[in-house]
Design an enzyme around this catalytic site. Structure first.
Site, PDB file in Angstrom:
ATOM      1  N   GLY A  17       0.827  -1.197   0.000  1.00 48.85           N
ATOM      2  CA  GLY A  17       0.000   0.000   0.000  1.00 48.85           C
ATOM      3  C   GLY A  17       0.860   1.245   0.000  1.00 48.85           C
ATOM      4  O   GLY A  17       1.978   1.229   0.511  1.00 48.85           O
ATOM      5  N   SER A  18       0.337   2.334  -0.560  1.00 46.85           N
ATOM      6  CA  SER A  18       1.045   3.611  -0.496  1.00 46.85           C
ATOM      7  C   SER A  18       0.794   4.256   0.868  1.00 46.85           C
ATOM      8  O   SER A  18       0.024   3.761   1.679  1.00 46.85           O
ATOM      9  CB  SER A  18       0.572   4.516  -1.628  1.00 46.85           C
ATOM     10  OG  SER A  18       0.954   3.941  -2.863  1.00 46.85           O
ATOM     11  N   HIS A  59       3.474   4.908   2.849  1.00 46.44           N
ATOM     12  CA  HIS A  59       4.657   4.566   3.655  1.00 46.44           C
ATOM     13  C   HIS A  59       5.929   5.154   3.054  1.00 46.44           C
ATOM     14  O   HIS A  59       7.033   4.739   3.403  1.00 46.44           O
ATOM     15  CB  HIS A  59       4.820   3.046   3.742  1.00 46.44           C
ATOM     16  CG  HIS A  59       3.622   2.323   4.236  1.00 46.44           C
ATOM     17  ND1 HIS A  59       3.062   2.583   5.454  1.00 46.44           N
ATOM     18  CD2 HIS A  59       2.867   1.343   3.670  1.00 46.44           C
ATOM     19  CE1 HIS A  59       2.006   1.786   5.631  1.00 46.44           C
ATOM     20  NE2 HIS A  59       1.866   1.032   4.552  1.00 46.44           N
ATOM     21  N   LYS A  91       5.943  -7.425   2.909  1.00 49.78           N
ATOM     22  CA  LYS A  91       5.621  -7.191   4.321  1.00 49.78           C
ATOM     23  C   LYS A  91       4.439  -8.088   4.695  1.00 49.78           C
ATOM     24  O   LYS A  91       3.482  -8.222   3.922  1.00 49.78           O
ATOM     25  CB  LYS A  91       5.239  -5.723   4.548  1.00 49.78           C
ATOM     26  CG  LYS A  91       6.329  -4.740   4.146  1.00 49.78           C
ATOM     27  CD  LYS A  91       6.075  -3.321   4.624  1.00 49.78           C
ATOM     28  CE  LYS A  91       4.828  -2.666   4.075  1.00 49.78           C
ATOM     29  NZ  LYS A  91       4.806  -2.575   2.583  1.00 49.78           N
ATOM     30  N   ASP A 121      -1.326  -8.012   1.071  1.00 49.73           N
ATOM     31  CA  ASP A 121      -0.068  -8.162   0.323  1.00 49.73           C
ATOM     32  C   ASP A 121       0.286  -9.633   0.155  1.00 49.73           C
ATOM     33  O   ASP A 121       0.713 -10.068  -0.921  1.00 49.73           O
ATOM     34  CB  ASP A 121       1.075  -7.450   1.055  1.00 49.73           C
ATOM     35  CG  ASP A 121       0.911  -5.938   1.061  1.00 49.73           C
ATOM     36  OD1 ASP A 121       0.362  -5.398   0.089  1.00 49.73           O
ATOM     37  OD2 ASP A 121       1.340  -5.296   2.037  1.00 49.73           O
ATOM     38  N   HIS A 146      -0.129   1.364   9.795  1.00 48.89           N
ATOM     39  CA  HIS A 146      -1.357   1.932   9.240  1.00 48.89           C
ATOM     40  C   HIS A 146      -2.174   2.582  10.347  1.00 48.89           C
ATOM     41  O   HIS A 146      -3.363   2.844  10.186  1.00 48.89           O
ATOM     42  CB  HIS A 146      -2.198   0.857   8.566  1.00 48.89           C
ATOM     43  CG  HIS A 146      -1.427   0.007   7.629  1.00 48.89           C
ATOM     44  ND1 HIS A 146      -0.775  -1.136   8.025  1.00 48.89           N
ATOM     45  CD2 HIS A 146      -1.159   0.167   6.313  1.00 48.89           C
ATOM     46  CE1 HIS A 146      -0.149  -1.653   6.981  1.00 48.89           C
ATOM     47  NE2 HIS A 146      -0.355  -0.886   5.938  1.00 48.89           N
TER      48      HIS A 146
END
Lengths: 329, 329
Positions: free
Chosen positions: B53-54, B56, B104, B109, B215
């Site tokens: 995911g974006s 990070h 991760k 993911d 998150h």
């Protein structure tokens, strides 16, 4: 106030200790933490010294090392270091080729570096950085403020000092880079100085401060929150108006975060700024994007443009090895 | 919600465009922004691909380049990329030596990279990073979460791939680095996902989330705000308990900001963590301090320790040239 600190009175000392530990390969902390200096000084090289209030990290100590600064003096947060700190730093890193101070144009810094320059019994000169086009005078300034462009001056002059340029040449180069550099910033939130314990300024949930300074001081005007494109248009537009560049001019673009803005948003701003720069026919030949000249945890960013010739660009590209900026080495 | 964006639907695309423009010397954006890849692939080198995911940033695209990743797939904010993205990335950067995924440990993911691995018709392997010692299972995870240690796995395995190590060796090395790595984080504030428009979690002005995920998902417990020393003791203590290192063990220390924490505070945390590590007889031989694996603008930090042998240390020190990590080149 939510901060990762032990006590407001010790935050600077502990942060400097942590910095010196983490970067012990590059820097050494001076006695009583009066300055941070390069671990290895280069005999015969002009000594470059900067400094100012803390809270702008990685500026300035993060730019000490090969190809950039020889020492930096950290004042308390948003407070100038003392002339004694600058003299101690000069004594520690001067190898006989003279001392060059690089000073952001804030009244406290100007006064203290000027006193230090007078007291210094070695050849010295001072470059004053005043790249902020937002306002002519400001809370802590007579004339324009010195902000993120300071990093560009320090990099280019630092590279010239590293290759052996003499004091007068470096002073002239620094003045030229400063003149070719313009910046403007915007804040979405305030920062909180630890000793104050509350936000420096109040700002509504739908407001932003256009032209903010790096201490959260007022800019041009308080306006409704805009889009990235609108913000980039105003910031970049003001910078381009000031520089008045010919079409085809090569520039470095620095999109600088103020400490509380994630990279995700900074790159949105890069994209937005590029539309303006492309439309103006300006040619961005180098990019730097990140939080380099900060205001504690303030959310917002600044846009800096430096017009470069081939000689400046070569110095920008020259190897640098500091805590915050490193390439080619 | 105060963010430097144009619209919640376009923030990722515009940020990727800005990133690709700013780092055009290193990366190229794939068709329809399915992936970011290294500009120049190295024939015969195992292709290292990561993603997630974006939100990070600079993880993962900021770690593409010489000595690290060959490609990264960016999902929407805090959302896994799709198997199609991973397949497209693999097709773009595989040069025949096989593909290594670095993932991760988050359910989305894991599922999508696993599907991609099954569909991929070239030799491949997957390293699963699960360095977060805070909790065993979590909001989006079965088992431990993968957090800031991912950067250390990507750096060390990336250097080994760059020198020509084969797929099976790299897989074994990555698993070993992951096993030698432990992390734990704390949040002082929440982050706000643009599409949500409000903070991910509520937290009082005198509270912090100990063991938070990247998150903003819950950690071990919600506690009263502590000092830097108290926080460092709990984070570093948990990490050391997990790793159970012998006295004299050499380690890399990563103090990682979550996006809204200034460097000033991160170095206070370095100083605080060093007291605990010194007392435990652990020898910190390399430091990395900065905001590398972030949660948008969340305030807080994580502490990561990786136990290294000489071989791993040599790979850590090997030249790297990416947007966010660069040395020796």
């Amino acid at each position: 106030m939510k901060k990762l600190i032990n006590h407001v009175d010790t935050v600077l000392a502990e942060s400097l200790d942590g910095f010196a530990t983490a970067h012990a390969d590059i820097v050494v902390l001076g006695p009583e933490r009066e300055f941070v200096r390069r671990r290895t000084v280069v005999p015969g090289k002009v000594a470059l010294i900067s400094g100012g209030g803390s809270g702008h990290e990685p500026l300035h100590a993060g730019f000490i090392g090969h190809g950039m600064l020889d020492a930096a003096c950290a004042g308390q947060i948003f407070t100038s270091p003392t002339p004694n700190q600058m003299l101690a730093a000069a004594e520690a890193v001067n190898t006989g080729a003279g001392v060059l101070f690089i000073v952001k144009n804030y009244s406290g810094d100007m006064m203290n570096f000027s006193m230090a320059a007078e007291m210094l019994d070695v050849e010295n000169a001072t470059i004053i950085v005043n790249d902020d086009v937002a306002v002519e005078n400001s809370t802590y300034t007579t004339g324009r403020r010195g902000v993120a462009g300071t990093l560009i001056v320090e990099k280019i002059v630092g590279a010239a000092a590293q290759r052996g340029d003499k004091l007068a040449q470096l002073k002239a180069l620094g003045d030229a880079v400063n003149k070719a550099t313009a910046s403007m910033g915007v804040a979405l939130t305030s920062c909180t100085v630890p000793a104050a314990g509350k936000p420096t300024f109040q700002i509504g949930p739908d407001e932003m401060e256009m032209g903010v300074g790096i201490h959260g001081e007022p800019g041009r005007r308080r306006v409704k929150l805009g889009t990235a494109d609108e913000i980039a248009a105003e910031l970049t537009g003001a910078v381009l108006k000031d520089l008045n560049l010919p079409r085809g001019q090569e520039v470095i673009l620095l999109v600088n975060g103020f400490g509380g803005t994630p990279n995700l948003e900074l790159y949105v701003m890069v994209n937005a700024a590029m539309k303006i720069l492309n439309a103006a026919g300006v040619k961005v030949v180098r990019h730097l994007t990140g939080s380099y000249v900060t205001s504690l945890e303030m959310a917002g960013c600044s846009i800096t443009v430096t017009a470069v010739d081939d000689a400046m660009l070569k110095l920008w590209d020259a190897p640098v090895h500091t805590a915050a900026l490193r390439w080619g080495i």
